[in-house]
Design an enzyme around this catalytic site. Sequence first.
Site, PDB file in Angstrom:
ATOM      1  N   TYR A  42      37.925 -27.152 -47.884  1.00  0.00           N
ATOM      2  CA  TYR A  42      36.640 -26.443 -47.725  1.00  0.00           C
ATOM      3  C   TYR A  42      35.474 -27.365 -48.108  1.00  0.00           C
ATOM      4  O   TYR A  42      34.479 -27.456 -47.377  1.00  0.00           O
ATOM      5  CB  TYR A  42      36.668 -25.173 -48.588  1.00  0.00           C
TER       6      TYR A  42
HETATM    7  N1  LIG Z   1      31.318 -18.286 -53.205  1.00  0.00           N
HETATM    8  C1  LIG Z   1      30.701 -19.278 -53.798  1.00  0.00           C
HETATM    9  O1  LIG Z   1      30.721 -19.382 -55.047  1.00  0.00           O
HETATM   10  C2  LIG Z   1      29.933 -20.286 -52.972  1.00  0.00           C
HETATM   11  C3  LIG Z   1      29.394 -21.379 -53.633  1.00  0.00           C
HETATM   12  C4  LIG Z   1      28.602 -22.259 -52.902  1.00  0.00           C
HETATM   13  C5  LIG Z   1      28.371 -22.031 -51.550  1.00  0.00           C
HETATM   14  N2  LIG Z   1      28.940 -20.974 -50.911  1.00  0.00           N
HETATM   15  C6  LIG Z   1      28.595 -20.750 -49.483  1.00  0.00           C
HETATM   16  O2  LIG Z   1      27.627 -19.709 -49.440  1.00  0.00           O
HETATM   17  C7  LIG Z   1      27.591 -19.177 -48.119  1.00  0.00           C
HETATM   18  C8  LIG Z   1      27.445 -17.656 -48.102  1.00  0.00           C
HETATM   19  O3  LIG Z   1      28.057 -17.038 -49.189  1.00  0.00           O
HETATM   20  P1  LIG Z   1      28.182 -15.420 -49.235  1.00  0.00           P
HETATM   21  O4  LIG Z   1      28.752 -15.068 -50.549  1.00  0.00           O
HETATM   22  O5  LIG Z   1      26.933 -14.802 -48.739  1.00  0.00           O
HETATM   23  O6  LIG Z   1      29.331 -15.251 -48.104  1.00  0.00           O
HETATM   24  P2  LIG Z   1      29.909 -13.930 -47.422  1.00  0.00           P
HETATM   25  O7  LIG Z   1      29.394 -12.691 -48.069  1.00  0.00           O
HETATM   26  O8  LIG Z   1      31.414 -14.133 -47.335  1.00  0.00           O
HETATM   27  O9  LIG Z   1      29.277 -13.992 -45.954  1.00  0.00           O
HETATM   28  C9  LIG Z   1      29.767 -14.827 -44.966  1.00  0.00           C
HETATM   29  C10 LIG Z   1      29.394 -14.209 -43.639  1.00  0.00           C
HETATM   30  O10 LIG Z   1      29.857 -15.099 -42.598  1.00  0.00           O
HETATM   31  C11 LIG Z   1      30.289 -14.271 -41.535  1.00  0.00           C
HETATM   32  N3  LIG Z   1      31.229 -14.929 -40.625  1.00  0.00           N
HETATM   33  C12 LIG Z   1      32.512 -15.291 -40.887  1.00  0.00           C
HETATM   34  N4  LIG Z   1      33.063 -15.797 -39.783  1.00  0.00           N
HETATM   35  C13 LIG Z   1      32.122 -15.741 -38.800  1.00  0.00           C
HETATM   36  C14 LIG Z   1      32.101 -16.105 -37.426  1.00  0.00           C
HETATM   37  N5  LIG Z   1      33.176 -16.622 -36.822  1.00  0.00           N
HETATM   38  N6  LIG Z   1      30.964 -15.926 -36.718  1.00  0.00           N
HETATM   39  C15 LIG Z   1      29.860 -15.385 -37.297  1.00  0.00           C
HETATM   40  N7  LIG Z   1      29.814 -15.012 -38.603  1.00  0.00           N
HETATM   41  C16 LIG Z   1      30.940 -15.181 -39.337  1.00  0.00           C
HETATM   42  C17 LIG Z   1      30.966 -13.095 -42.212  1.00  0.00           C
HETATM   43  O11 LIG Z   1      31.060 -12.033 -41.298  1.00  0.00           O
HETATM   44  P3  LIG Z   1      32.217 -10.913 -41.389  1.00  0.00           P
HETATM   45  O12 LIG Z   1      31.677  -9.880 -42.336  1.00  0.00           O
HETATM   46  O13 LIG Z   1      32.332 -10.435 -39.985  1.00  0.00           O
HETATM   47  O14 LIG Z   1      33.456 -11.599 -41.911  1.00  0.00           O
HETATM   48  C18 LIG Z   1      30.039 -12.831 -43.381  1.00  0.00           C
HETATM   49  O15 LIG Z   1      29.036 -11.902 -43.044  1.00  0.00           O
HETATM   50  C19 LIG Z   1      28.812 -19.700 -47.392  1.00  0.00           C
HETATM   51  O16 LIG Z   1      28.402 -20.740 -46.527  1.00  0.00           O
HETATM   52  C20 LIG Z   1      29.656 -20.270 -48.547  1.00  0.00           C
HETATM   53  O17 LIG Z   1      30.475 -21.329 -48.083  1.00  0.00           O
HETATM   54  C21 LIG Z   1      29.703 -20.090 -51.606  1.00  0.00           C
END
Ligand SMILES: NC(=O)c1ccc[n+]([C@@H]2O[C@H](COP(=O)([O-])OP(=O)(O)OC[C@H]3O[C@@H](n4cnc5c(N)ncnc54)[C@H](OP(=O)(O)O)[C@@H]3O)[C@@H](O)[C@H]2O)c1
Length: 225
Positions: free
Chosen positions: A140
């Site tokens: 990732y």
């Molecule tokens: N978790 C952490 O601690 C962390 C740390 C640093 C950075 N990040 C990054 O932060 C970002 C957002 O985080 P978050 O917590 O807001 O994530 P999240 O709630 O999991 O939201 C991700 C969104 O992406 C959508 N998605 C997934 N596959 C897709 C596709 N094929 N086409 C279009 N949309 C799609 C999902 O839609 P569905 O609802 O349909 O699945 C969901 O709405 C991500 O880029 C992640 O890598 C996370």
Amino acid sequence: MRVVVAGGHGKIGLRLLRLLAADGHDAVGMVRNRDHAGDLHEAGASALVIDLEHATVPEVAAAVDGADVVVFAAGSGPGSGAARKLTMDRDGAVRLADGAVSAGVGRYLMVSSVNAVEPAPDDDLHAEEDLSDDEVFALYLRAKGAADAALRERDLDWVVVRPGRLTDEPGTGTVLLVPSVPRGSVSRDDVAAVLLALVSSPVAQVTAELVEGSTPIDEAVAALA
Ligand SMILES: NC(=O)c1ccc[n+]([C@@H]2O[C@H](COP(=O)([O-])OP(=O)(O)OC[C@H]3O[C@@H](n4cnc5c(N)ncnc54)[C@H](OP(=O)(O)O)[C@@H]3O)[C@@H](O)[C@H]2O)c1
């Protein structure tokens, strides 16, 4: 401004759409599930149904046509397996960039991750089967780094924001947003507020890490210029 947010129903994406709409922007969220459109409307945003893993670049270009800014706040999410680190976290982000360039969108804000791994020149990422959780997480971070590197090669203004561990704590309105941060976390509220500030800021061609801190968000964003 018209701002299209990929991952519009995600935890950061929906927060950002709410802030954009409240600030008078034309807020548009990309979702892959039509049933999520109602939540976006409640947030004051409109919805575009498109799956970034399966759409073509012309389809993405048509979706973002007329936007001033696109934001990549989508992601495969935890537990989604190795393959989607490449198809979503890397290729979905790059497809959004290619669509934006093709449509003439001038600005792209990337939600990356702290510890994203910059690719070596001959890096060739593979999603092997039977990887451990740690190995999938390492993939990732390499996929996020590869997407960031690909974005920097595209002909548009870009900002790469690399948050630490995300939390659902209430936002504080203050952050640490600098090229390199100590290990830490940051609320999704504050990440969304940083993205809102970056939408209308002249800051471009900058990569910055983001954790909780004591600098007011507008000052932290202005200091990146
Ligand atoms: N978790 C952490 O601690 C962390 C740390 C640093 C950075 N990040 C990054 O932060 C970002 C957002 O985080 P978050 O917590 O807001 O994530 P999240 O709630 O999991 O939201 C991700 C969104 O992406 C959508 N998605 C997934 N596959 C897709 C596709 N094929 N086409 C279009 N949309 C799609 C999902 O839609 P569905 O609802 O349909 O699945 C969901 O709405 C991500 O880029 C992640 O890598 C996370």
